[in-house]
Design a protein around this motif. Sequence first.
Motif, mmCIF file in Angstrom:
data_model
loop_
_atom_site.group_PDB
_atom_site.id
_atom_site.type_symbol
_atom_site.label_atom_id
_atom_site.label_comp_id
_atom_site.label_asym_id
_atom_site.label_seq_id
_atom_site.Cartn_x
_atom_site.Cartn_y
_atom_site.Cartn_z
ATOM 1 N N THR A 194 0.838 -1.189 0.000
ATOM 2 C CA THR A 194 0.000 0.000 0.000
ATOM 3 C C THR A 194 0.881 1.250 0.000
ATOM 4 O O THR A 194 1.911 1.298 0.650
ATOM 5 N N PHE A 195 0.429 2.179 -0.788
ATOM 6 C CA PHE A 195 1.165 3.437 -0.869
ATOM 7 C C PHE A 195 0.472 4.466 -0.001
ATOM 8 O O PHE A 195 -0.748 4.504 0.087
ATOM 9 N N PRO A 196 1.263 5.280 0.644
ATOM 10 C CA PRO A 196 0.647 6.296 1.489
ATOM 11 C C PRO A 196 -0.089 7.317 0.596
ATOM 12 O O PRO A 196 0.357 7.648 -0.484
ATOM 13 N N THR A 197 -1.182 7.787 1.006
ATOM 14 C CA THR A 197 -1.933 8.786 0.258
ATOM 15 C C THR A 197 -1.334 10.170 0.508
ATOM 16 O O THR A 197 -0.805 10.447 1.578
ATOM 17 N N TRP A 198 -1.456 10.975 -0.533
ATOM 18 C CA TRP A 198 -0.911 12.325 -0.419
ATOM 19 C C TRP A 198 -1.874 13.166 0.383
ATOM 20 O O TRP A 198 -3.063 13.224 0.122
ATOM 21 N N VAL A 199 -1.348 13.843 1.356
ATOM 22 C CA VAL A 199 -2.170 14.672 2.220
ATOM 23 C C VAL A 199 -1.668 16.111 2.096
ATOM 24 O O VAL A 199 -0.497 16.388 2.332
ATOM 25 N N PRO A 200 -2.568 17.012 1.645
ATOM 26 C CA PRO A 200 -2.125 18.403 1.544
ATOM 27 C C PRO A 200 -1.917 19.002 2.927
ATOM 28 O O PRO A 200 -2.787 18.937 3.782
ATOM 29 N N THR A 201 -0.752 19.565 3.084
ATOM 30 C CA THR A 201 -0.463 20.272 4.340
ATOM 31 C C THR A 201 -0.284 21.747 4.008
ATOM 32 O O THR A 201 -0.125 22.140 2.853
ATOM 33 N N ARG A 202 -0.284 22.530 5.008
ATOM 34 C CA ARG A 202 -0.096 23.953 4.809
ATOM 35 C C ARG A 202 1.241 24.248 4.124
ATOM 36 O O ARG A 202 1.335 25.083 3.239
ATOM 37 N N ARG A 203 2.266 23.570 4.509
ATOM 38 C CA ARG A 203 3.599 23.773 3.925
ATOM 39 C C ARG A 203 3.609 23.363 2.456
ATOM 40 O O ARG A 203 4.170 24.057 1.615
ATOM 41 N N ARG A 204 3.007 22.224 2.121
ATOM 42 C CA ARG A 204 2.970 21.767 0.729
ATOM 43 C C ARG A 204 2.183 22.755 -0.142
ATOM 44 O O ARG A 204 2.557 23.050 -1.266
ATOM 45 N N LEU A 205 1.089 23.268 0.352
ATOM 46 C CA LEU A 205 0.297 24.235 -0.401
ATOM 47 C C LEU A 205 1.068 25.542 -0.606
ATOM 48 O O LEU A 205 1.033 26.140 -1.678
ATOM 49 N N ALA A 206 1.783 25.981 0.412
ATOM 50 C CA ALA A 206 2.572 27.204 0.301
ATOM 51 C C ALA A 206 3.697 27.026 -0.718
ATOM 52 O O ALA A 206 3.962 27.925 -1.539
ATOM 53 N N ASP A 207 4.371 25.876 -0.699
ATOM 54 C CA ASP A 207 5.441 25.613 -1.674
ATOM 55 C C ASP A 207 4.894 25.563 -3.097
ATOM 56 O O ASP A 207 5.515 26.069 -4.037
ATOM 57 N N THR A 208 3.718 24.958 -3.277
ATOM 58 C CA THR A 208 3.094 24.889 -4.598
ATOM 59 C C THR A 208 2.728 26.288 -5.096
ATOM 60 O O THR A 208 2.951 26.620 -6.265
ATOM 61 N N ALA A 209 2.179 27.099 -4.235
ATOM 62 C CA ALA A 209 1.801 28.461 -4.608
ATOM 63 C C ALA A 209 3.032 29.283 -4.993
ATOM 64 O O ALA A 209 3.012 30.030 -5.980
ATOM 65 N N LEU A 210 4.114 29.161 -4.244
ATOM 66 C CA LEU A 210 5.342 29.887 -4.566
ATOM 67 C C LEU A 210 5.929 29.413 -5.892
ATOM 68 O O LEU A 210 6.447 30.209 -6.676
#
Length: 181
Positions: free
Chosen positions: A2-18
Amino acid sequence: MTFPTWVPTRRRLADTALAALAPVCACVLALGGLAVWTSTGNAGTPARIGVTDARLFLPSQGVPETAAFFRITNTGGARDRLVEVTSPEVAEGISLSSHRMTATGAAYRWPTDSLPILAGRTLDMSPLTSDVTVPATARWEAGDLVPFTLHFERSGRVEALAVVVQPGTETRARDAGNDEG
């Protein structure tokens, strides 16, 4: 497995936006630059300059200078500027000027470095708008043809022959020519 599911975190969203911000800013800056470039007349077809109706006022006795007038038409899609006028018959001292009115209604000549020729428009020089000031060094007579070279910022040089006319008669002659249809 089983692969872990991707969970959006505040840090991941901020990095994507930047990461997305840099290309978006570059696109907005490029579009803004193109809009300014287009609005200042630098886009589209180049200027196409034509010079007609060239005339030179017959100098008055004892007056050190006279005026030449040209009808300059720009049929192109970009503006241009008349930056200099020369003539083989006048060694030096030819200058451009525009005419201004005072609050009391008096007119005066104002020296200028250039005269704009807008895209798709005509600059029709006259004693009320603008002229080319010419030192009265040659002995011209009414009807003489005087060669001039008009120098434009973008279009280069345009040759024109100006007919020497008595001040005040050139308007009547031009109007009479227009009536003949």
